[in-house]
Design a protein around this motif. Structure first.
Motif, mmCIF file in Angstrom:
data_model
loop_
_atom_site.group_PDB
_atom_site.id
_atom_site.type_symbol
_atom_site.label_atom_id
_atom_site.label_comp_id
_atom_site.label_asym_id
_atom_site.label_seq_id
_atom_site.Cartn_x
_atom_site.Cartn_y
_atom_site.Cartn_z
ATOM 1 N N TYR A 71 71.368 -56.076 -15.246
ATOM 2 C CA TYR A 71 71.824 -56.792 -16.434
ATOM 3 C C TYR A 71 72.656 -55.864 -17.318
ATOM 4 O O TYR A 71 73.704 -56.269 -17.854
ATOM 5 C CB TYR A 71 70.628 -57.331 -17.214
ATOM 6 N N PHE A 72 72.207 -54.624 -17.464
ATOM 7 C CA PHE A 72 72.946 -53.651 -18.276
ATOM 8 C C PHE A 72 74.362 -53.475 -17.749
ATOM 9 O O PHE A 72 75.333 -53.536 -18.511
ATOM 10 C CB PHE A 72 72.200 -52.312 -18.271
ATOM 11 N N VAL A 73 74.500 -53.245 -16.458
ATOM 12 C CA VAL A 73 75.827 -53.007 -15.886
ATOM 13 C C VAL A 73 76.706 -54.250 -16.038
ATOM 14 O O VAL A 73 77.890 -54.155 -16.377
ATOM 15 C CB VAL A 73 75.720 -52.597 -14.407
ATOM 16 N N LYS A 74 76.138 -55.416 -15.811
ATOM 17 C CA LYS A 74 76.936 -56.646 -15.809
ATOM 18 C C LYS A 74 77.297 -57.121 -17.209
ATOM 19 O O LYS A 74 78.408 -57.627 -17.427
ATOM 20 C CB LYS A 74 76.184 -57.755 -15.066
ATOM 21 N N THR A 103 74.246 -56.122 -29.952
ATOM 22 C CA THR A 103 73.083 -55.304 -30.309
ATOM 23 C C THR A 103 72.318 -54.964 -29.035
ATOM 24 O O THR A 103 72.520 -55.597 -27.990
ATOM 25 C CB THR A 103 72.139 -56.037 -31.284
ATOM 26 N N VAL A 104 71.425 -53.992 -29.127
ATOM 27 C CA VAL A 104 70.595 -53.632 -27.988
ATOM 28 C C VAL A 104 69.406 -54.576 -27.940
ATOM 29 O O VAL A 104 68.612 -54.620 -28.885
ATOM 30 C CB VAL A 104 70.102 -52.180 -28.092
ATOM 31 N N PRO A 105 69.245 -55.368 -26.870
ATOM 32 C CA PRO A 105 68.129 -56.311 -26.793
ATOM 33 C C PRO A 105 66.782 -55.594 -26.802
ATOM 34 O O PRO A 105 66.630 -54.506 -26.241
ATOM 35 C CB PRO A 105 68.359 -57.021 -25.445
ATOM 36 N N ASP A 106 65.792 -56.210 -27.443
ATOM 37 C CA ASP A 106 64.465 -55.604 -27.551
ATOM 38 C C ASP A 106 63.870 -55.300 -26.188
ATOM 39 O O ASP A 106 63.226 -54.264 -25.993
ATOM 40 C CB ASP A 106 63.522 -56.531 -28.327
ATOM 41 N N THR A 107 64.073 -56.202 -25.233
ATOM 42 C CA THR A 107 63.491 -56.007 -23.908
ATOM 43 C C THR A 107 64.075 -54.789 -23.201
ATOM 44 O O THR A 107 63.448 -54.205 -22.332
ATOM 45 C CB THR A 107 63.681 -57.271 -23.034
ATOM 46 N N MET A 108 65.283 -54.379 -23.598
ATOM 47 C CA MET A 108 65.912 -53.215 -22.997
ATOM 48 C C MET A 108 65.483 -51.927 -23.687
ATOM 49 O O MET A 108 65.378 -50.871 -23.060
ATOM 50 C CB MET A 108 67.433 -53.352 -23.061
ATOM 51 N N VAL A 109 65.223 -51.994 -24.984
ATOM 52 C CA VAL A 109 64.792 -50.821 -25.738
ATOM 53 C C VAL A 109 63.481 -50.280 -25.201
ATOM 54 O O VAL A 109 63.185 -49.088 -25.314
ATOM 55 C CB VAL A 109 64.671 -51.162 -27.236
ATOM 56 N N ALA A 110 62.689 -51.145 -24.578
ATOM 57 C CA ALA A 110 61.391 -50.727 -24.049
ATOM 58 C C ALA A 110 61.513 -49.681 -22.953
ATOM 59 O O ALA A 110 60.537 -49.003 -22.625
ATOM 60 C CB ALA A 110 60.631 -51.948 -23.526
ATOM 61 N N VAL A 111 62.696 -49.549 -22.359
ATOM 62 C CA VAL A 111 62.932 -48.532 -21.329
ATOM 63 C C VAL A 111 63.754 -47.417 -21.966
ATOM 64 O O VAL A 111 64.936 -47.619 -22.273
ATOM 65 C CB VAL A 111 63.684 -49.125 -20.121
ATOM 66 N N GLU A 129 67.737 -47.423 -23.206
ATOM 67 C CA GLU A 129 68.109 -47.256 -24.618
ATOM 68 C C GLU A 129 69.103 -46.107 -24.764
ATOM 69 O O GLU A 129 70.092 -46.216 -25.500
ATOM 70 C CB GLU A 129 66.874 -46.987 -25.466
ATOM 71 N N ARG A 130 68.878 -45.012 -24.045
ATOM 72 C CA ARG A 130 69.795 -43.878 -24.099
ATOM 73 C C ARG A 130 71.165 -44.259 -23.517
ATOM 74 O O ARG A 130 72.205 -43.848 -24.028
ATOM 75 C CB ARG A 130 69.196 -42.703 -23.332
ATOM 76 N N ALA A 131 71.160 -45.066 -22.452
ATOM 77 C CA ALA A 131 72.414 -45.525 -21.870
ATOM 78 C C ALA A 131 73.210 -46.353 -22.880
ATOM 79 O O ALA A 131 74.446 -46.237 -22.956
ATOM 80 C CB ALA A 131 72.141 -46.330 -20.606
ATOM 81 N N PHE A 132 72.521 -47.178 -23.645
ATOM 82 C CA PHE A 132 73.198 -47.958 -24.685
ATOM 83 C C PHE A 132 73.796 -47.032 -25.749
ATOM 84 O O PHE A 132 74.883 -47.297 -26.277
ATOM 85 C CB PHE A 132 72.234 -48.943 -25.337
ATOM 86 N N GLN A 133 73.104 -45.951 -26.075
ATOM 87 C CA GLN A 133 73.634 -45.010 -27.061
ATOM 88 C C GLN A 133 74.937 -44.382 -26.571
ATOM 89 O O GLN A 133 75.899 -44.248 -27.331
ATOM 90 C CB GLN A 133 72.595 -43.927 -27.349
ATOM 91 N N ILE A 134 74.963 -44.015 -25.289
ATOM 92 C CA ILE A 134 76.191 -43.449 -24.730
ATOM 93 C C ILE A 134 77.290 -44.503 -24.693
ATOM 94 O O ILE A 134 78.475 -44.202 -24.902
ATOM 95 C CB ILE A 134 75.930 -42.892 -23.325
#
Length: 306
Positions: free
Chosen positions: A177-180, A187-195, A199-204
Motif C-alpha cells: 500500500y505504501f509503494v502504491k 497525512t500518515v495513516p494511523d495504521t501505518m504509524v504502528a510500524v 513511519e520512518r519511510a514516510f518521513q523520508i
C-alpha cells in the motif's frame, strides 16, 4: 503534507536504498519475500551498478541492491513503464548478478543465491490474480526443485493490489500500500504509524525533507515517465486504429467491391469511435454509393481524435 512517489526511481532509491534506509529495507524485504517473518535480521546496502566484465558487454543499473545475513544477494527494481523485453531484462540482471560474484580464480562453491525482486506498476501476468508471484528452477513434469536453484524471481504487480486502508492486516499489505498509494496521501495513516519502519519511510518521503536539487531531479524523472507513457499510449491507440481500419477495408472490399484510393483514405482517417460505428453499419451498406454517403455524414471532425 506532500509525499514523493515511491514508484519513481529516484524516490524509491531515496526511501529504500540510502544510508539511512537499512532498517526500512529489512522490514520491506521481510514483508515482500518472507510474509513478514523476521528472516532477514541484517543486511548491507551495496552499489547497485553492475559493470560489464567483458569489453562491450552491457552495463546494468539497478534501483537497490543488498546482501542479507545469510549471504544472499537481493536486487530490486521498481518498473513503472511496461517496456518491451522487460522480462528478459529481469533474467539478465539476475543472471549477471549471480555470475559477477566470482573472479576468474574463484571456486563455484563461493556462489550465493540471488533473488530478483521486481515491483511493476503494470500487470506482468494478466491471467493470474495473485499480487505476488515467485519463480524458481523446477523439473517441468514432477515440479521438484533443481538441486542448486539459486536464482529466484519475485514479481509484485501493484495494479492487482486493491485493498483499502481499513483492510490492511499484514506487514506485506502495508508495504505494498505504501509503494502504491503514498503519493496520493496528505497525512500518515494511523495504521501505518504502528510500524516504525514505515513511519520512518514516510518521513523520508515527505518532500519538505528533500533538498531543491532532489526535488528537481524527482520532477525531471516524473516528467520523463509521463512523456514516455504518453508516447506508449499514443502508439497503442495508433496501432489499434490502424488494425481496425485495415480490417474494415478488407471486409468492405469483400462486401461491396474494390474501393478507390480516396475512399480508403477517408476510412483510414476516421477516429476510433467512427471506425467502430462503420463496423456496426457495414452490413447495412450495399454499394459504394451507400458507403460514400455514410462517410460524408460521419467524416466531419473524425480526425479530431485518434
Amino acid at each position: 503534507m506532500r509525499f514523493i512517489n515511491p514508484k519513481i526511481d529516484f524516490a524509491f532509491k531515496k526511501i529504500f536504498g540510502s544510508n539511512e534506509s537499512r532498517e526500512i529495507l529489512i522490514s520491506f524485504l521481510n514483508a515482500m519475500l518472507y510474509a513478514g517473518e523476521p528472516v532477514i535480521e541484517d543486511l548491507e546496502i551495496i552499489d547497485p551498478y553492475l559493470a560489464g566484465q567483458i569489453f562491450g558487454s552491457k552495463d546494468t543499473y539497478l534501483d537497490v541492491k543488498a546482501r542479507i545475513n545469510d549471504g544472499k544477494t537481493i536486487i530490486i527494481e521498481m518498473q513503472v513503464l511496461n517496456v518491451p523485453a522487460f522480462g528478459k531484462r529481469v533474467l539478465y540482471n539476475a543472471a549477471k548478478t549471480y555470475a559477477l560474484q566470482l573472479n576468474r580464480a574463484d571456486r563455484y562453491q563461493r556462489l550465493r543465491p540471488v533473488i530478483a525482486l521486481n515491483i511493476t506498476d503494470f500487470e506482468m501476468f494478466p491471467n493470474q490474480s495473485e499480487v505476488i508471484s515467485r519463480f524458481a528452477f523446477k523439473e517441468t513434469q514432477r515440479l521438484f526443485d533443481y538441486p542448486d536453484s539459486e536464482i529466484e524471481l519475485v514479481f509484485i504487480e501493484l495494479p492487482k493490489f486493491n485493498k483499502e486502508l481499513s483492510e490492511l492486516t499484514t506487514l506485506t499489505d502495508k508495504w505494498i500500500y505504501f509503494v502504491k498509494n503514498t503519493s496520493n496521501l496528505e497525512t500518515v495513516p494511523d495504521t501505518m504509524v504502528a510500524v516504525p519502519e514505515i513511519e520512518r519511510a514516510f518521513q523520508i518521503a515527505n518532500d519538505t525533507n528533500l533538498s531543491q536539487k532532489d526535488l528537481d531531479e524527482l520532477q525531471k524523472q516524473e516528467s520523463w515517465i509521463q512523456d514516455q507513457q504518453g508516447a506508449i499510449d499514443l502508439a497503442t491507440q495508433q496501432a489499434l486504429k490502424r488494425g481496425k481500419s485495415e480490417l474494415i477495408l478488407r471486409q468492405m472490399t469483400r462486401r461491396i467491391g474494390e474501393l478507390s484510393p480516396d475512399i480508403q483514405t477517408q476510412i483510414c482517417e476516421l477516429n476510433l469511435e467512427n471506425l467502430d460505428n462503420l463496423g456496426d453499419a457495414m452490413f447495412d451498406l450495399e454499394s459504394v454509393s451507400d458507403l460514400v454517403t455514410w462517410l460524408q455524414q460521419h467524416s466531419r471532425n473524425s480526425t479530431d481524435d485518434i
